[in-house]
Motif scaffolding. Structure first.
Motif, PDB file in Angstrom:
ATOM      1  N   UNK A 181      21.497  11.468   2.268  1.00  0.00           N
ATOM      2  CA  UNK A 181      20.658  10.603   3.107  1.00  0.00           C
ATOM      3  C   UNK A 181      19.473  10.053   2.323  1.00  0.00           C
ATOM      4  N   UNK A 182      18.742   9.168   2.987  1.00  0.00           N
ATOM      5  CA  UNK A 182      17.517   8.641   2.400  1.00  0.00           C
ATOM      6  C   UNK A 182      16.355   9.584   2.633  1.00  0.00           C
ATOM      7  N   UNK A 183      15.162   9.091   2.416  1.00  0.00           N
ATOM      8  CA  UNK A 183      13.967   9.916   2.524  1.00  0.00           C
ATOM      9  C   UNK A 183      13.250   9.675   3.844  1.00  0.00           C
ATOM     10  N   UNK A 184      12.807  10.772   4.424  1.00  0.00           N
ATOM     11  CA  UNK A 184      12.020  10.689   5.643  1.00  0.00           C
ATOM     12  C   UNK A 184      10.629  11.243   5.361  1.00  0.00           C
ATOM     13  N   UNK A 185       9.617  10.515   5.762  1.00  0.00           N
ATOM     14  CA  UNK A 185       8.243  10.950   5.551  1.00  0.00           C
ATOM     15  C   UNK A 185       7.890  12.067   6.523  1.00  0.00           C
ATOM     16  N   UNK A 186       7.419  13.190   5.976  1.00  0.00           N
ATOM     17  CA  UNK A 186       6.991  14.313   6.812  1.00  0.00           C
ATOM     18  C   UNK A 186       5.500  14.207   7.163  1.00  0.00           C
ATOM     19  N   UNK A 187       4.689  13.905   6.140  1.00  0.00           N
ATOM     20  CA  UNK A 187       3.254  13.798   6.370  1.00  0.00           C
ATOM     21  C   UNK A 187       2.605  13.164   5.150  1.00  0.00           C
ATOM     22  N   UNK A 188       1.325  12.800   5.316  1.00  0.00           N
ATOM     23  CA  UNK A 188       0.604  12.138   4.233  1.00  0.00           C
ATOM     24  C   UNK A 188      -0.882  12.473   4.334  1.00  0.00           C
ATOM     25  N   UNK A 189      -1.544  12.382   3.188  1.00  0.00           N
ATOM     26  CA  UNK A 189      -2.979  12.618   3.134  1.00  0.00           C
ATOM     27  C   UNK A 189      -3.641  11.531   2.310  1.00  0.00           C
ATOM     28  N   UNK A 190      -4.766  10.994   2.857  1.00  0.00           N
ATOM     29  CA  UNK A 190      -5.562  10.034   2.092  1.00  0.00           C
ATOM     30  C   UNK A 190      -6.985  10.520   1.931  1.00  0.00           C
ATOM     31  N   UNK A 191      -7.552  10.994   3.034  1.00  0.00           N
ATOM     32  CA  UNK A 191      -8.950  11.408   3.022  1.00  0.00           C
ATOM     33  C   UNK A 191      -9.219  12.177   4.301  1.00  0.00           C
ATOM     34  N   UNK A 215       0.846  -1.176   0.000  1.00  0.00           N
ATOM     35  CA  UNK A 215       0.000   0.000   0.000  1.00  0.00           C
ATOM     36  C   UNK A 215       0.888   1.235   0.000  1.00  0.00           C
ATOM     37  N   UNK A 216       0.497   2.286  -0.753  1.00  0.00           N
ATOM     38  CA  UNK A 216       1.406   3.437  -0.870  1.00  0.00           C
ATOM     39  C   UNK A 216       1.709   4.147   0.437  1.00  0.00           C
ATOM     40  N   UNK A 217       0.893   3.992   1.431  1.00  0.00           N
ATOM     41  CA  UNK A 217       1.166   4.729   2.670  1.00  0.00           C
ATOM     42  C   UNK A 217       2.087   3.973   3.623  1.00  0.00           C
ATOM     43  N   UNK A 218       2.565   2.846   3.182  1.00  0.00           N
ATOM     44  CA  UNK A 218       3.422   2.043   4.054  1.00  0.00           C
ATOM     45  C   UNK A 218       4.721   1.676   3.354  1.00  0.00           C
ATOM     46  N   UNK A 219       5.419   2.663   2.857  1.00  0.00           N
ATOM     47  CA  UNK A 219       6.726   2.430   2.256  1.00  0.00           C
ATOM     48  C   UNK A 219       7.779   3.076   3.128  1.00  0.00           C
ATOM     49  N   UNK A 220       8.789   2.287   3.443  1.00  0.00           N
ATOM     50  CA  UNK A 220       9.875   2.745   4.292  1.00  0.00           C
ATOM     51  C   UNK A 220      11.159   2.668   3.478  1.00  0.00           C
ATOM     52  N   UNK A 221      11.842   3.802   3.404  1.00  0.00           N
ATOM     53  CA  UNK A 221      12.987   3.899   2.504  1.00  0.00           C
ATOM     54  C   UNK A 221      14.302   3.558   3.187  1.00  0.00           C
ATOM     55  N   UNK A 222      15.161   2.927   2.424  1.00  0.00           N
ATOM     56  CA  UNK A 222      16.523   2.720   2.855  1.00  0.00           C
ATOM     57  C   UNK A 222      17.379   3.947   2.594  1.00  0.00           C
ATOM     58  N   UNK A 223      18.635   3.917   3.022  1.00  0.00           N
ATOM     59  CA  UNK A 223      19.519   5.082   2.877  1.00  0.00           C
ATOM     60  C   UNK A 223      20.057   5.281   1.469  1.00  0.00           C
ATOM     61  N   UNK A 224      19.880   4.277   0.611  1.00  0.00           N
ATOM     62  CA  UNK A 224      20.316   4.424  -0.769  1.00  0.00           C
ATOM     63  C   UNK A 224      21.718   3.890  -1.029  1.00  0.00           C
ATOM     64  N   UNK A 225      21.947   3.545  -2.280  1.00  0.00           N
ATOM     65  CA  UNK A 225      23.283   3.200  -2.775  1.00  0.00           C
ATOM     66  C   UNK A 225      23.639   4.216  -3.847  1.00  0.00           C
TER      67      UNK A 225
END
Lengths: 114, 114
Positions: free
Chosen positions: B42-52, A99-109
């Motif tokens: 660095x990698x990506x950190x989620x700040x916020x999200x919107x669904x409904x 699901x798009x709201x549950x993606x956790x990113x790694x630090x990257x290569x």
């Protein structure tokens, strides 16, 4: 719970060599996404895999790139015969659900092709 | 096709000033919308999200964003910027029913003046 692990963090390859990038998802996550970030650009989706299956490879270049996510072990993004244009940061993200709201990113290569 | 546009490539604000980063999207239905932050290397950190639901969403680090369907926008705001907010900010759309892949904008680089 450890986060998404990627290794190596930095990889230097000469033109024509192969690059193998590894992504270990978070525990319990069976969905993996790979994204590429070219210099000065945003992230572009490459491929989405579930265990042992490629679900969506619509963003993968047609040649030289392949990905796998075996039953055991990390997901691998493989680039054969690298060219300078492959120099980029490659990020993977894992998800427990796809699901798009549950993606956790790694630090990257960060791949540099010389 | 789905797309995300961040019109501002680079923004500079003074520390303590307010901030608004713009994001426009193209999507056929109500999208999943995200803002991520990336510090250098660095990698990506989620700040916020919107669904409904409530169109004003609160995130981490004092950020908020407002979904405006009529304008196809999801702008990020912060009332008072800190020097540590200097980073690259990415807006993204999550694609429903396609395995959850994310489509990113080009990013906005934020610089903070003392």
């Amino acid at each position: 719970n450890a986060g998404v692990m990627q290794n190596p963090r930095h990889l230097v390859r000469r033109r024509g060599q192969e690059a193998r990038l590894r992504c270990s998802p978070m525990k319990g996550h069976s969905h993996v996404y790979w994204y590429r970030q070219l210099p000065e650009e945003g992230l572009k989706f490459m491929v989405y895999l579930q265990k042992e299956n490629i679900i969506d490879e619509s963003g993968m270049p047609k040649e030289r790139f392949s990905a796998e996510f075996p039953k055991e072990g990390p997901s691998i993004l493989r680039i054969q015969q690298v060219v300078r244009g492959d120099s980029a940061a490659y990020f993977c993200a894992s998800s427990p659900s796809g699901h798009p709201d549950e993606q956790y990113f790694g630090p990257g290569t960060r791949l540099t092709v010389t | 096709a789905q797309s995300v546009t961040q019109p501002d490539i680079h923004i500079t604000v003074s520390e303590g000033a307010s901030l608004e980063l713009r994001c426009n999207y193209s999507y056929g239905a109500t999208p999943y919308l995200f803002w991520y932050v990336q510090s250098p290397g660095q990698g990506l950190q989620l700040l916020l999200k919107y669904f409904s639901g409530d169109t004003l969403v609160q995130g981490i680090k004092g950020f908020e964003a407002e979904f405006k369907r009529s304008q196809s926008s999801f702008n990020l705001r912060k009332p008072s910027v800190h020097w540590s907010d200097a980073a690259e900010y990415f807006c993204a759309v999550g694609v429903r029913n396609q395995g959850g892949k994310l489509i990113f904008g080009q990013g906005t680089e934020l610089s903070v003046k003392p």
